[in-house]
Design an enzyme around this catalytic site. Sequence first.
Site, PDB file in Angstrom:
ATOM      1  CE  LYS A  42      18.394 -18.245   0.742  1.00  0.00           C
ATOM      2  NZ  LYS A  42      18.135 -17.414  -0.440  1.00  0.00           N
ATOM      3  N   GLY A  43      23.394 -22.669   2.176  1.00  0.00           N
ATOM      4  CA  GLY A  43      24.468 -23.539   1.328  1.00  0.00           C
ATOM      5  C   GLY A  43      24.707 -24.917   1.616  1.00  0.00           C
ATOM      6  CD  GLU A  98      28.037 -23.744   7.177  1.00  0.00           C
ATOM      7  OE1 GLU A  98      27.350 -23.752   6.420  1.00  0.00           O
ATOM      8  OE2 GLU A  98      28.278 -22.458   7.526  1.00  0.00           O
ATOM      9  CG  ASP A  99      28.101 -23.962   2.571  1.00  0.00           C
ATOM     10  OD1 ASP A  99      28.636 -23.588   3.789  1.00  0.00           O
ATOM     11  OD2 ASP A  99      27.559 -23.116   2.064  1.00  0.00           O
ATOM     12  CG  ASP A 102      36.519 -18.498   3.559  1.00  0.00           C
ATOM     13  OD1 ASP A 102      37.539 -18.628   3.413  1.00  0.00           O
ATOM     14  OD2 ASP A 102      35.930 -17.319   3.124  1.00  0.00           O
ATOM     15  CE  LYS A 130      36.831 -20.913   0.119  1.00  0.00           C
ATOM     16  NZ  LYS A 130      36.574 -19.767  -0.411  1.00  0.00           N
ATOM     17  CG  PHE A 151      33.980 -17.874  -4.288  1.00  0.00           C
ATOM     18  CD1 PHE A 151      33.877 -17.348  -2.920  1.00  0.00           C
ATOM     19  CD2 PHE A 151      32.442 -17.801  -4.698  1.00  0.00           C
ATOM     20  CE1 PHE A 151      32.474 -17.089  -2.291  1.00  0.00           C
ATOM     21  CE2 PHE A 151      31.558 -17.661  -4.063  1.00  0.00           C
ATOM     22  CZ  PHE A 151      31.376 -17.119  -2.802  1.00  0.00           C
ATOM     23  CG  ASP A 158      25.037 -18.385  -2.669  1.00  0.00           C
ATOM     24  OD1 ASP A 158      25.939 -18.608  -1.795  1.00  0.00           O
ATOM     25  OD2 ASP A 158      24.914 -17.041  -2.983  1.00  0.00           O
ATOM     26  NE  ARG A 164      21.660 -20.493  -2.600  1.00  0.00           N
ATOM     27  CZ  ARG A 164      22.383 -19.971  -1.720  1.00  0.00           C
ATOM     28  NH1 ARG A 164      23.357 -20.858  -1.144  1.00  0.00           N
ATOM     29  NH2 ARG A 164      22.353 -18.627  -1.232  1.00  0.00           N
TER      30      ARG A 164
HETATM   31  P1  IMP Z   1      33.315 -18.046   7.324  1.00  0.00           P
HETATM   32  O1  IMP Z   1      32.467 -17.587   8.347  1.00  0.00           O
HETATM   33  O2  IMP Z   1      34.221 -17.163   6.593  1.00  0.00           O
HETATM   34  O3  IMP Z   1      33.907 -19.326   7.821  1.00  0.00           O
HETATM   35  O4  IMP Z   1      32.413 -18.331   6.065  1.00  0.00           O
HETATM   36  C1  IMP Z   1      31.674 -19.346   5.898  1.00  0.00           C
HETATM   37  C2  IMP Z   1      30.298 -18.898   4.886  1.00  0.00           C
HETATM   38  O5  IMP Z   1      31.029 -18.278   3.843  1.00  0.00           O
HETATM   39  C3  IMP Z   1      29.975 -20.374   4.109  1.00  0.00           C
HETATM   40  O6  IMP Z   1      28.855 -21.003   5.275  1.00  0.00           O
HETATM   41  C4  IMP Z   1      29.554 -19.580   2.930  1.00  0.00           C
HETATM   42  O7  IMP Z   1      28.190 -19.439   3.041  1.00  0.00           O
HETATM   43  C5  IMP Z   1      30.472 -18.612   2.583  1.00  0.00           C
HETATM   44  N1  IMP Z   1      31.507 -18.855   1.732  1.00  0.00           N
HETATM   45  C6  IMP Z   1      33.047 -19.062   2.046  1.00  0.00           C
HETATM   46  N2  IMP Z   1      33.630 -19.599   1.099  1.00  0.00           N
HETATM   47  C7  IMP Z   1      32.574 -19.710   0.357  1.00  0.00           C
HETATM   48  C8  IMP Z   1      33.070 -20.117  -1.394  1.00  0.00           C
HETATM   49  O8  IMP Z   1      34.074 -20.481  -1.774  1.00  0.00           O
HETATM   50  N3  IMP Z   1      31.859 -20.168  -1.989  1.00  0.00           N
HETATM   51  C9  IMP Z   1      30.649 -19.996  -1.502  1.00  0.00           C
HETATM   52  N4  IMP Z   1      30.402 -19.374  -0.211  1.00  0.00           N
HETATM   53  C10 IMP Z   1      31.250 -19.405   0.468  1.00  0.00           C
HETATM   54 MG    MG Z   2      26.852 -21.184   4.169  1.00  0.00          MG
END
Ligand code: IMP
Ligand code: MG
Length: 174
Positions: A42-43, A98-99, A102, A130, A151, A158, A164
């Site tokens: 949803k982000g 994508e939002d 990470d 990040k 975070f 969210d 959100r």
């Molecule tokens: P990844 O697979 O670790 O890259 O995570 C990506 C997903 O984790 C993003 O699409 C977000 O939904 C969530 N996420 C990672 N860091 C944050 C944050 O700081 N705030 C909110 N959601 C996050």
């Molecule tokens: Mg996301």
Amino acid sequence: MTRTNKKVLYSKETIEKRVQEIAQTLSDDYRGRDVVLICILKGAFIFLADLSRHMAIPHMIDFMRVASYGSGTVSSGKITVTKDIETDIEGKDVVIVEDIIDTGITLAFLKNKLQEKTPRSLKICALLDKKARREVEIDADYVGFSMDEGFVVGYGLDFDEKFRSLPDIYVIEG
Ligand code: IMP
Ligand code: MG
């Protein structure tokens, strides 16, 4: 219930300006192409909505949703598609919207999944990056802001489904 302390990291004005710039770059890069923006729910829903409205070229949009097992603030690494796209992207130019990246696990998974549908090209556009937390090697082609650890919430992002709808992006403290 514990209180959540947060401070503004990117104001709505800063975000709007940057989103406009990205939309301009995408419009220049994809002019004359069959481009599909795929919003990762949803982000990224607010980012997609703003990006789409600032694009100067025709484009399609679609939505995809994935779930990663486990909850909390870190991806667990085990991901499944819970809502797939409905557009035929074969031969089209696709941009994943994508939002935040990470660990990179989610986007690495998504990129593989979408590549199977043989688009003409496949790029990643992430509002936030990040970089220091990456666990798999993946980079976005278009990035709004590179940030340090912490975070963040707001502008679609969210924490436990909260925050959100905040127009600015905040970093949660404590
Ligand atoms: P990844 O697979 O670790 O890259 O995570 C990506 C997903 O984790 C993003 O699409 C977000 O939904 C969530 N996420 C990672 N860091 C944050 C944050 O700081 N705030 C909110 N959601 C996050
Ligand atoms: Mg996301």
